[in-house]
Every structure is written in structure tokens, then in C-alpha cells.
Scaffold this motif. Sequence first.
Motif, PDB file in Angstrom:
ATOM      1  N   HIS A 164      13.236  16.404  58.708  1.00  9.67           N
ATOM      2  CA  HIS A 164      13.585  17.609  59.474  1.00  9.67           C
ATOM      3  C   HIS A 164      13.652  17.348  60.976  1.00  9.67           C
ATOM      4  CE1 HIS A 164       9.200  17.588  59.907  1.00  9.67           C
ATOM      5  NE2 HIS A 164       9.256  18.563  60.780  1.00  9.67           N
ATOM      6  N   GLN A 180      24.123  22.584  54.076  1.00  6.92           N
ATOM      7  CA  GLN A 180      22.674  22.583  53.910  1.00  6.92           C
ATOM      8  C   GLN A 180      22.289  23.504  52.762  1.00  6.92           C
ATOM      9  OE1 GLN A 180      20.191  22.973  57.454  1.00  6.92           O
ATOM     10  NE2 GLN A 180      18.690  24.150  56.273  1.00  6.92           N
ATOM     11  N   ASP A 181      21.530  22.947  51.824  1.00  2.99           N
ATOM     12  CA  ASP A 181      21.064  23.722  50.670  1.00  2.99           C
ATOM     13  C   ASP A 181      19.708  24.363  50.925  1.00  2.99           C
ATOM     14  OD1 ASP A 181      23.324  23.019  49.221  1.00  2.99           O
ATOM     15  OD2 ASP A 181      22.374  21.251  48.349  1.00  2.99           O
ATOM     16  N   GLY A 182      18.893  23.723  51.745  1.00  2.00           N
ATOM     17  CA  GLY A 182      17.565  24.267  52.009  1.00  2.00           C
ATOM     18  C   GLY A 182      16.644  23.189  52.531  1.00  2.00           C
ATOM     19  N   ILE A 183      15.373  23.542  52.677  1.00  2.00           N
ATOM     20  CA  ILE A 183      14.372  22.615  53.189  1.00  2.00           C
ATOM     21  C   ILE A 183      13.216  22.556  52.192  1.00  2.00           C
ATOM     22  CG2 ILE A 183      12.756  22.107  55.057  1.00  2.00           C
ATOM     23  CD1 ILE A 183      14.627  23.550  56.956  1.00  2.00           C
ATOM     24  N   ARG A 185       9.669  21.981  51.965  1.00  2.00           N
ATOM     25  CA  ARG A 185       8.575  21.987  52.928  1.00  2.00           C
ATOM     26  C   ARG A 185       7.429  21.094  52.468  1.00  2.00           C
ATOM     27  NH1 ARG A 185       6.854  27.882  53.774  1.00  2.00           N
ATOM     28  NH2 ARG A 185       7.011  27.885  51.505  1.00  2.00           N
ATOM     29  N   VAL A 199      15.211  18.103  54.700  1.00  2.00           N
ATOM     30  CA  VAL A 199      16.393  18.967  54.722  1.00  2.00           C
ATOM     31  C   VAL A 199      17.393  18.412  53.709  1.00  2.00           C
ATOM     32  CG1 VAL A 199      18.152  20.067  56.152  1.00  2.00           C
ATOM     33  CG2 VAL A 199      15.982  19.345  57.175  1.00  2.00           C
ATOM     34  N   TYR A 201      21.065  18.437  51.932  1.00  2.00           N
ATOM     35  CA  TYR A 201      22.483  18.754  52.096  1.00  2.00           C
ATOM     36  C   TYR A 201      23.233  18.294  50.852  1.00  2.00           C
ATOM     37  CZ  TYR A 201      21.490  19.007  57.160  1.00  2.00           C
ATOM     38  OH  TYR A 201      20.990  19.322  58.392  1.00  2.00           O
TER      39      TYR A 201
END
Length: 228
Positions: A164, A180-183, A185, A199, A201
Motif C-alpha cells: 500500500h 483496483q479491486d480493494g485492499i 488489510r 492493494v 488490482y
Amino acid sequence: MTDRGAAERTAGGREERTRAVPTMPLPRLGPVTLAGHGIRLEPLTAAHVPGLQGAVADGEIHRLPFAPHVPAPEAVEGSVARLTADVEAGTRLAWAVVREADEQVVGLTTFMNLALADRGLEIGNTYLAGSVHRTGVNSAMKHLLLSHAFDELEMLRVEFRVHHLNLASRRAVEALGAQQDGILRAHRILPDGSVRHTVVYSILAHEWPGIRAMLEGRIGRTPHSARG
């Protein structure tokens, strides 16, 4: 009153995203040489170790932040051994990136996290010598890899995962046209004890023709990029 045209466009987009795809899993992927735009991707072997030691020392890219996958020169041999073991086990494909003008090894890249039943994979563990950054080699390499994934292997999805805080890599992936699909965490604990948020993609098969045209235009504007 509804906009029939808009409804048809929406339906068409939904159909594209959910259209039938081959259901038979791909067989185990085998090493293959990919060439074009002044570079060659050679299946990784121990013979590439000296060249890769030079590549990671070029610009000291093993010292760059947020890139723990880049080995120090003295660790390249062990890294290559682990990658080639993964290839032998069928869990990865790995290539050395060779500049054809002088036959110099300038980097490494892999197909990893192979999801053959779902026709997906990740391009990752990539690194390039500092002297070829921003010269077009990365665009040429991505064109070869994505062409192989979508045009030859008929993948549905190609994924990229980035630290990130690695803003340069994130910008590069976004400039490629990946979404970007999401993160994820707190996804990984790195060797220094820090926590990485990842992150995610992706590029989907129906997005590839437009991205291919963009990449070919970019490569065409830098005709000498991959030739030193």
C-alpha cells in the motif's frame, strides 16, 4: 420513462462480465520463451544467476523500500533456486528478462498464484535493473506477459498485488489500465516486522484489447527503449 438505450448498454456490460467461459481447467502450464519489442523472457534457470546479481546491484534495487521480494546480490542464487523449485512443482512460471541488443539480463518476473480452474493468475515478484526503469522495458514486458495470459492461455483475470505504501508501483499498475479491486488489510508481516496492507488490482479478458492497444502505442513511441 426508461432510456432503452441505456438499459441495453447496461445489459450488454452485464452480459460481457458474466458471459460463458471455458469450464475445463487449463492443464499444468509449461515454461515458454516470449520475445518482442527488443526483449526476451527466458524460462528462469540457474544460468541466469550472474546476470540477475548484476541486475539487483544496478541501482541497488534490493534496497528500495516496500520491495522485500528483490534479493540482495548474495541472495539471488537461493531466490532462483526457490523459484525454479516452484516452477518444477507447477505452482509458478518464472522468467529472466533479457535485453536483446546486448543479451544483458535486466530483471525477473513470474506468473504466480495460479488459479487454473478459474482461469486466473497474478503477475508478481517482478524486478528490473535500475538503469532500465522508465525506458519502456516494463511496458514491453507487460505486453508480452499479458498477451501470453489472455491471447494464448485464455485467462479470464490477471491480477497485480502491491504494497500500500509503494506509490510508484501503484501508479505504474494504474497507468497500465488495471482496476483496483480493494485492499487486503494487515495482509502480510514483512521480514522487518512491518505490516503490509496489499492493494489488489486486476485486468479482465474483455478489458485486454483496449489495454493492448494502449501498450502498443506506448511502445511505439519509445522505439529504442528496450534496446538500450
